[in-house]
Design an enzyme around this catalytic site. Structure first.
Site, PDB file in Angstrom:
ATOM      1  N   ASN A   1       0.824  -1.138  -0.030  1.00  0.00           N
ATOM      2  CA  ASN A   1      -0.079   0.043   0.125  1.00  0.00           C
ATOM      3  C   ASN A   1       0.983   1.264   0.002  1.00  0.00           C
ATOM      4  O   ASN A   1       1.527   1.648   0.967  1.00  0.00           O
ATOM      5  CB  ASN A   1      -0.880  -0.174   1.304  1.00  0.00           C
ATOM      6  CG  ASN A   1      -1.893   1.414   1.377  1.00  0.00           C
ATOM      7  OD1 ASN A   1      -1.899   1.929   0.394  1.00  0.00           O
ATOM      8  ND2 ASN A   1      -2.462   1.557   2.541  1.00  0.00           N
ATOM      9  N   TRP A   2       0.981   1.817  -1.290  1.00  0.00           N
ATOM     10  CA  TRP A   2       2.021   2.917  -1.192  1.00  0.00           C
ATOM     11  C   TRP A   2       1.264   4.426  -0.799  1.00  0.00           C
ATOM     12  O   TRP A   2       1.981   5.392  -0.778  1.00  0.00           O
ATOM     13  CB  TRP A   2       2.232   2.919  -2.747  1.00  0.00           C
ATOM     14  CG  TRP A   2       3.473   1.984  -3.126  1.00  0.00           C
ATOM     15  CD1 TRP A   2       4.030   1.089  -2.208  1.00  0.00           C
ATOM     16  CD2 TRP A   2       3.790   1.930  -4.476  1.00  0.00           C
ATOM     17  NE1 TRP A   2       4.994   0.410  -2.937  1.00  0.00           N
ATOM     18  CE2 TRP A   2       4.929   0.819  -4.286  1.00  0.00           C
ATOM     19  CE3 TRP A   2       3.684   2.113  -5.788  1.00  0.00           C
ATOM     20  CZ2 TRP A   2       5.432   0.311  -5.312  1.00  0.00           C
ATOM     21  CZ3 TRP A   2       4.288   1.731  -6.842  1.00  0.00           C
ATOM     22  CH2 TRP A   2       5.386   0.663  -6.714  1.00  0.00           C
ATOM     23  N   LYS A   3       0.032   4.154  -0.453  1.00  0.00           N
ATOM     24  CA  LYS A   3      -0.671   5.485   0.126  1.00  0.00           C
ATOM     25  C   LYS A   3      -0.284   6.613  -0.822  1.00  0.00           C
ATOM     26  O   LYS A   3      -0.536   6.491  -2.082  1.00  0.00           O
ATOM     27  CB  LYS A   3      -0.105   5.821   1.653  1.00  0.00           C
ATOM     28  CG  LYS A   3      -0.254   4.519   2.334  1.00  0.00           C
ATOM     29  CD  LYS A   3      -0.131   4.722   3.799  1.00  0.00           C
ATOM     30  CE  LYS A   3       0.002   3.457   4.754  1.00  0.00           C
ATOM     31  NZ  LYS A   3       0.049   3.506   6.039  1.00  0.00           N
TER      32      LYS A   3
ATOM     33  N   HIS B   1      -9.652   1.319   4.886  1.00  0.00           N
ATOM     34  CA  HIS B   1      -8.384   1.337   5.620  1.00  0.00           C
ATOM     35  C   HIS B   1      -8.575   2.484   6.648  1.00  0.00           C
ATOM     36  O   HIS B   1      -9.351   3.363   6.640  1.00  0.00           O
ATOM     37  CB  HIS B   1      -7.366   2.019   4.492  1.00  0.00           C
ATOM     38  CG  HIS B   1      -5.847   1.964   4.968  1.00  0.00           C
ATOM     39  ND1 HIS B   1      -5.689   2.836   6.046  1.00  0.00           N
ATOM     40  CD2 HIS B   1      -4.860   0.859   4.905  1.00  0.00           C
ATOM     41  CE1 HIS B   1      -4.267   2.642   6.179  1.00  0.00           C
ATOM     42  NE2 HIS B   1      -3.998   1.485   5.648  1.00  0.00           N
TER      43      HIS B   1
ATOM     44  N   GLU C   1      -5.468  -5.038  10.505  1.00  0.00           N
ATOM     45  CA  GLU C   1      -4.570  -4.142  10.863  1.00  0.00           C
ATOM     46  C   GLU C   1      -4.999  -3.422  12.248  1.00  0.00           C
ATOM     47  O   GLU C   1      -5.818  -2.508  12.034  1.00  0.00           O
ATOM     48  CB  GLU C   1      -4.739  -3.269   9.533  1.00  0.00           C
ATOM     49  CG  GLU C   1      -4.170  -3.755   8.384  1.00  0.00           C
ATOM     50  CD  GLU C   1      -3.726  -2.849   7.430  1.00  0.00           C
ATOM     51  OE1 GLU C   1      -2.503  -2.923   6.971  1.00  0.00           O
ATOM     52  OE2 GLU C   1      -4.325  -1.720   6.918  1.00  0.00           O
TER      53      GLU C   1
ATOM     54  N   GLY D   1       1.818   2.298  11.052  1.00  0.00           N
ATOM     55  CA  GLY D   1       2.900   3.512  10.761  1.00  0.00           C
ATOM     56  C   GLY D   1       3.465   3.872  11.978  1.00  0.00           C
ATOM     57  O   GLY D   1       4.319   5.007  11.984  1.00  0.00           O
TER      58      GLY D   1
ATOM     59  N   SER E   1       2.935  -1.893  10.522  1.00  0.00           N
ATOM     60  CA  SER E   1       4.535  -1.860  10.891  1.00  0.00           C
ATOM     61  C   SER E   1       5.383  -2.952  10.386  1.00  0.00           C
ATOM     62  O   SER E   1       5.926  -3.497  11.173  1.00  0.00           O
ATOM     63  CB  SER E   1       4.559  -1.450  12.281  1.00  0.00           C
ATOM     64  OG  SER E   1       4.246   0.006  12.385  1.00  0.00           O
TER      65      SER E   1
ATOM     66  N   GLY F   1       2.612  -1.133   4.281  1.00  0.00           N
ATOM     67  CA  GLY F   1       2.677   0.357   3.784  1.00  0.00           C
ATOM     68  C   GLY F   1       4.025   0.905   3.606  1.00  0.00           C
ATOM     69  O   GLY F   1       4.700   0.692   2.577  1.00  0.00           O
ATOM     70  N   GLY F   2       4.714   1.676   4.587  1.00  0.00           N
ATOM     71  CA  GLY F   2       6.232   2.406   4.769  1.00  0.00           C
ATOM     72  C   GLY F   2       7.030   1.519   4.012  1.00  0.00           C
ATOM     73  O   GLY F   2       7.640   2.157   3.143  1.00  0.00           O
TER      74      GLY F   2
HETATM   75  P1  PGA Z   1       2.627   0.484   7.629  1.00  0.00           P
HETATM   76  O1  PGA Z   1       1.081   0.538   7.028  1.00  0.00           O
HETATM   77  O2  PGA Z   1       3.260  -0.778   7.096  1.00  0.00           O
HETATM   78  O3  PGA Z   1       3.258   1.474   7.142  1.00  0.00           O
HETATM   79  O4  PGA Z   1       2.277   0.360   9.114  1.00  0.00           O
HETATM   80  C1  PGA Z   1       0.217  -0.323   6.864  1.00  0.00           C
HETATM   81  C2  PGA Z   1      -1.069   0.028   6.184  1.00  0.00           C
HETATM   82  O5  PGA Z   1      -1.392   1.131   6.408  1.00  0.00           O
HETATM   83  O6  PGA Z   1      -1.889  -1.073   5.430  1.00  0.00           O
END
Ligand code: PGA
Length: 240
Positions: A8-10, A88, A162, A168, A203, A224-225
């Site tokens: 998920n590149w947001k 999300h 999640e 994050g 995370s 994500g990150g």
């Molecule tokens: P994160 O994000 O890996 O940066 O915690 C996960 C997500 O938002 O799906």
């Protein structure tokens, strides 16, 4: 059992960075990338072997029409996109998604044959007050008809567990906590022999991915990150 990696590149990266990461991927099997929506058209055209997901889809309509600023399902399908993240926590927390819009989006994905990546997780308060189990069970219960519709239509239904407090933040539940929640979720959506998968998100990075993938009932990761770092993403992909 096959495992999935979902990135998920947001709104983290620009188009050049997205291209550079995609150029580095050698094994696109069981990988789904969710770029920011303005990048989708270019990336879908240039990387036909990659499965892309939308980060969201409109609850106002599934079809073309007067819906300024919305990404309706028809425009996603134009690009060959058959996955969408739904609900999300970053959208829930700013009230861009709520119980009603999520239900409607799942009605649309089922009708339009888009495979949802449905996100669910408890808040820190719910975890601390030990309310996480009833909260997650109640939300899943309310969506069982929608989940069943997807499975009857032979779609893949991906649930992303999640915990909101983990996204994050660098905070990751213990293996036991993930295992407990995975069992709760799989028990609640107990559709035997159907295409229902459970991934963990929050995370995840190249240091903890292997042990999380090994937890019972965990079929993959939503990242994500760390997924915007090509070295980290590729080393996680190498695990599946
Ligand atoms: P994160 O994000 O890996 O940066 O915690 C996960 C997500 O938002 O799906």
């Amino acid at each position: 059992m096959e495992k999935f990696i979902i990135a998920n590149w947001k709104s983290y990266i620009n188009l050049d960075q997205a291209v550079s990461i995609l150029d580095s991927i050698k094994n696109p099997n069981n990988l789904i990338i969710a770029p920011s929506s303005p990048h989708l058209s270019y990336l879908c055209k240039n990387y036909p072997k990659i499965n892309f997901a939308a980060q969201n889809l409109s609850s106002l309509s599934s079809d073309y029409g007067a819906f300024t600023g919305e990404d309706v399902a028809s425009t996603l399908k134009d690009l060959g996109i058959f996955f969408s993240i739904i609900g999300h926590s970053e959208r829930r927390s700013s009230d861009l998604d709520n119980a009603a819009s999520i239900k409607e989006k799942l009605r649309i994905t089922s009708k339009e044959r888009i495979n949802p990546i449905f996100c669910i997780g408890e808040s820190l308060d719910q975890r601390k007050s030990k309310q996480y189990k009833p909260a997650i069970e109640a939300e899943l219960e309310s969506l069982l008809p929608e989940i069943e519709n997807h499975l009857e239509n032979n779609l893949t239904f991906i649930i992303a567990y999640e915990p909101f407090w983990s996204i994050g933040t660098g905070l990751v539940p213990t293996q036991e906590e993930i295992k407990e929640m995975a069992e709760i979720i799989k028990t609640k959506v107990n559709f035997v022999d159907k295409k229902i998968f459970l991934v963990y998100g929050g995370s995840v990075n190249d240091d903890n991915a292997k042990e999380i993938l090994a937890i019972d009932n965990i079929d993959g990761l939503l990242i994500g990150g760390a997924s915007t770092d090509e070295k980290k993403l590729n080393s996680i992909i190498d695990l599946i």
